[in-house]
Design an enzyme around this catalytic site. Structure first.
Site, mmCIF file in Angstrom:
data_model
loop_
_atom_site.group_PDB
_atom_site.id
_atom_site.type_symbol
_atom_site.label_atom_id
_atom_site.label_comp_id
_atom_site.label_asym_id
_atom_site.label_seq_id
_atom_site.Cartn_x
_atom_site.Cartn_y
_atom_site.Cartn_z
ATOM 1 N N GLY A 128 33.565 39.432 51.222
ATOM 2 C CA GLY A 128 32.850 40.413 52.056
ATOM 3 C C GLY A 128 33.859 41.433 52.548
ATOM 4 O O GLY A 128 35.003 41.084 52.860
ATOM 5 N N LYS A 162 44.656 38.672 44.451
ATOM 6 C CA LYS A 162 44.959 37.330 43.917
ATOM 7 C C LYS A 162 45.479 37.375 42.484
ATOM 8 O O LYS A 162 46.332 36.587 42.111
ATOM 9 C CB LYS A 162 43.738 36.421 43.997
ATOM 10 C CG LYS A 162 42.581 36.958 43.203
ATOM 11 C CD LYS A 162 41.267 36.306 43.467
ATOM 12 C CE LYS A 162 40.171 37.138 42.872
ATOM 13 N NZ LYS A 162 39.368 37.871 43.807
ATOM 14 N N GLY A 165 23.409 39.560 45.181
ATOM 15 C CA GLY A 165 24.741 40.146 45.426
ATOM 16 C C GLY A 165 25.850 39.134 45.617
ATOM 17 O O GLY A 165 26.936 39.476 46.078
ATOM 18 N N LYS A 170 43.511 31.507 42.903
ATOM 19 C CA LYS A 170 43.670 31.236 44.340
ATOM 20 C C LYS A 170 44.399 29.909 44.570
ATOM 21 O O LYS A 170 45.232 29.800 45.476
ATOM 22 C CB LYS A 170 42.295 31.214 45.007
ATOM 23 C CG LYS A 170 41.648 32.603 45.011
ATOM 24 C CD LYS A 170 40.181 32.514 45.346
ATOM 25 C CE LYS A 170 39.518 33.874 45.366
ATOM 26 N NZ LYS A 170 38.063 33.778 45.441
ATOM 27 N N GLU A 220 28.931 38.951 40.452
ATOM 28 C CA GLU A 220 29.077 40.265 39.832
ATOM 29 C C GLU A 220 28.291 40.327 38.531
ATOM 30 O O GLU A 220 27.880 39.284 37.993
ATOM 31 C CB GLU A 220 30.554 40.527 39.570
ATOM 32 C CG GLU A 220 31.304 40.678 40.888
ATOM 33 C CD GLU A 220 32.782 40.923 40.701
ATOM 34 O OE1 GLU A 220 33.172 41.327 39.602
ATOM 35 O OE2 GLU A 220 33.512 40.697 41.671
ATOM 36 N N VAL A 240 37.083 46.819 50.615
ATOM 37 C CA VAL A 240 38.016 46.284 51.618
ATOM 38 C C VAL A 240 38.770 47.420 52.322
ATOM 39 O O VAL A 240 38.840 47.462 53.557
ATOM 40 C CB VAL A 240 39.006 45.283 50.979
ATOM 41 C CG1 VAL A 240 39.942 44.705 52.036
ATOM 42 C CG2 VAL A 240 38.246 44.143 50.294
#
Ligand SMILES: NC(=O)c1ccc[n+]([C@@H]2O[C@H](COP(=O)([O-])OP(=O)(O)OC[C@H]3O[C@@H](n4cnc5c(N)ncnc54)[C@H](OP(=O)(O)O)[C@@H]3O)[C@@H](O)[C@H]2O)c1
Length: 430
Positions: free
Chosen positions: A304, A107, A189, A207, A192, A17
């Protein structure tokens, strides 16, 4: 705000990110300047190890010393993109305490320490923004904070974990077993190497804690959200559900009952014409219900690098914009502490598949046990024969305590061959 004011950011983290936030700031500099009247640039980037070669940003921007960012009076915004609770909590606390604004995608941190951090930001008259912490690129926090002020929200349903949505979509689409769909998600992908937090519902619970806090202005933390994962959802259930016109999702549900709040995460079946039923693959969606808005659904990519970076950027721009109108829409994020509504008292609809003996009187015995608990069957399908006889049932809405008591008893009947595993059906209210 003076035109071309310079705003400096301290970026914590230059991973998936962080590096994309840096890139976006370069690529969109013209648009950002037009929109905000400010030139926003990254002054320092905190990483664990500066010796690792990195592309995209000059090497002299990187530091391993957070104090360099904290003590730089020119840096007014700290973007925390390292993740986890430590040292992120210490860094965010220090930044807010020194009066810097904080933008975070974290989060874990917010679902455990959000209430404390919101209060700290308020006390220090600065801001903490966290759009990217829930549902990636979807601007749901902004919508809740700004557009839903008069919505009188009653409930929020969220598909907020892309990994589990991808797996359930694959299982429904191909008939794959859970473990094969998980392996495919890892290969492509979407999951994980250690998918525990996604599969168990814990990621979605974090969340939902954040969403519920913001939507209902109350303190909801990770530990307040009961969660069940998708590891026991079988492809057979999904096939039967499809016959019944239902589709499976891992749902986060936050609802107000008599001014008390209940927030949970569980696999649920939805009617195929429910807007959330068509949210497939790794997509996320949040479905809001309120007195004045009826229903609104927001959907889009839930993760993403670039998608999440775009949510971080929208927070950075909001921080900058707020300097022009201090206080506007900056009411406390979670200003009250509502009581929690007990799970047992929630009224829900259930789907249930029972493996049973193939002999006369089985259905009658089971129906009468449910009847003793005032649990009423809406529909029943008989499947298979002999050793593989099954009953697939959908129930009328029922108090969860009564339902749980009834299936415990049904599970002990001699004619029932394996532990009953009910799945809630949402959007089936009568
Ligand atoms: N990836 C996504 O799609 C996504 C989606 C939504 C939300 N998020 C959230 O965004 C945040 C960042 O995720 P990411 O995927 O970008 O993580 P990531 O790729 O693992 O990057 C983490 C970065 O933080 C740095 N870092 C880690 N611990 C540090 C420490 N103790 N001190 C200094 N730097 C440290 C790392 O430094 P080194 O480079 O030296 O290792 C790395 O640059 C997390 O909160 C995550 O939950 C991510």
């Amino acid at each position: 705000m003076p035109v071309n004011e310079k705003i400096f950011i301290g970026l914590l983290g230059y991973g998936t990110v962080g590096s994309n936030v840096y890139q976006l700031l370069q690529d969109q500099a013209g648009e950002i300047e037009k929109a905000t009247g400010a030139v926003i640039s990254v002054k320092r980037v905190l990483v664990k190890d500066v010796a690792i070669p990195r592309t995209g940003a000059p090497a002299d921007l990187f530091t391993e010393d957070f104090e360099e960012i904290l003590n730089d009076p020119e840096i007014s915004i700290v973007a925390e993109l390292i993740g986890g609770t430590e040292p992120a909590f210490d860094y965010v606390t220090a930044a807010l305490t020194s009066g810097k604004a904080v933008v975070t995608a974290n989060k874990q941190l917010l679902s455990q320490q959000g209430f404390y951090l919101f209060r700290l930001a308020e006390e220090k008259k600065t801001q903490i923004r966290f759009e990217a912490s829930v549902a990636g690129a979807i601007p749901v926090i902004k919508v809740l904070r700004e557009s839903m002020v008069a919505a009188d929200l009653k409930s929020i349903y969220g598909i907020v974990n892309g990994t589990t949505n991808f797996i359930l979509t694959e299982m429904s689409r191909t008939g794959a077993k859970f473990k094969d769909a998980l392996a495919r998600a890892q290969e492509w992908g979407y999951a994980e190497a250690d998918p525990t937090s996604d599969i168990s519902g814990k990621d979605a619970a974090a969340k939902m804690a954040i969403l519920a806090s913001i939507a209902f202005h109350t303190r909801v933390e990770l530990e307040d959200v009961a969660c069940a994962g998708i590891e026991h959802v079988s492809s057979l259930d999904l096939a039967y559900a499809r016959e019944l016109g239902l589709t499976a999702k891992l749902l986060g549900v936050a609802k107000l009952y008599k001014n008390k709040i209940n927030v949970r995460v569980y696999p649920a079946l939805l009617k195929q014409d429910h807007p959330l039923a068509s949210v497939n693959g790794a997509y996320n969606a949040v479905f809001l219900e309120g007195t004045t808005i009826d229903e609104i659904m927001l959907s889009g990519p839930g993760a993403g690098g670039m998608e999440t970076a775009s949510a971080v950027m929208s927070d950075i721009i909001s921080v900058v914009a707020r300097r022009a109108a201090p206080g506007f829409l900056e009411y406390p994020a979670a200003y009250r502490e509502l009581e929690f509504f007990p799970d047992d008292e929630v009224v829900s609809t259930f789907y249930l598949r029972l493996e049973v003996e193939d002999e006369p009187g089985v259905l009658a015995a089971i129906a009468s046990t449910f009847g003793e608990h005032r649990v009423s069957i809406q529909s029943v399908l008989q499947k298979g024969r002999g050793a593989h006889a099954e009953l697939v049932m959908v129930f009328h809405p029922v108090n969860e305590a009564s339902f749980n008591a009834s299936i415990e008893k049904v599970g002990k009947l001699d004619v029932v061959k394996s532990a009953p595993r009910p799945i809630r059906v949402e959007g089936n209210e009568e």
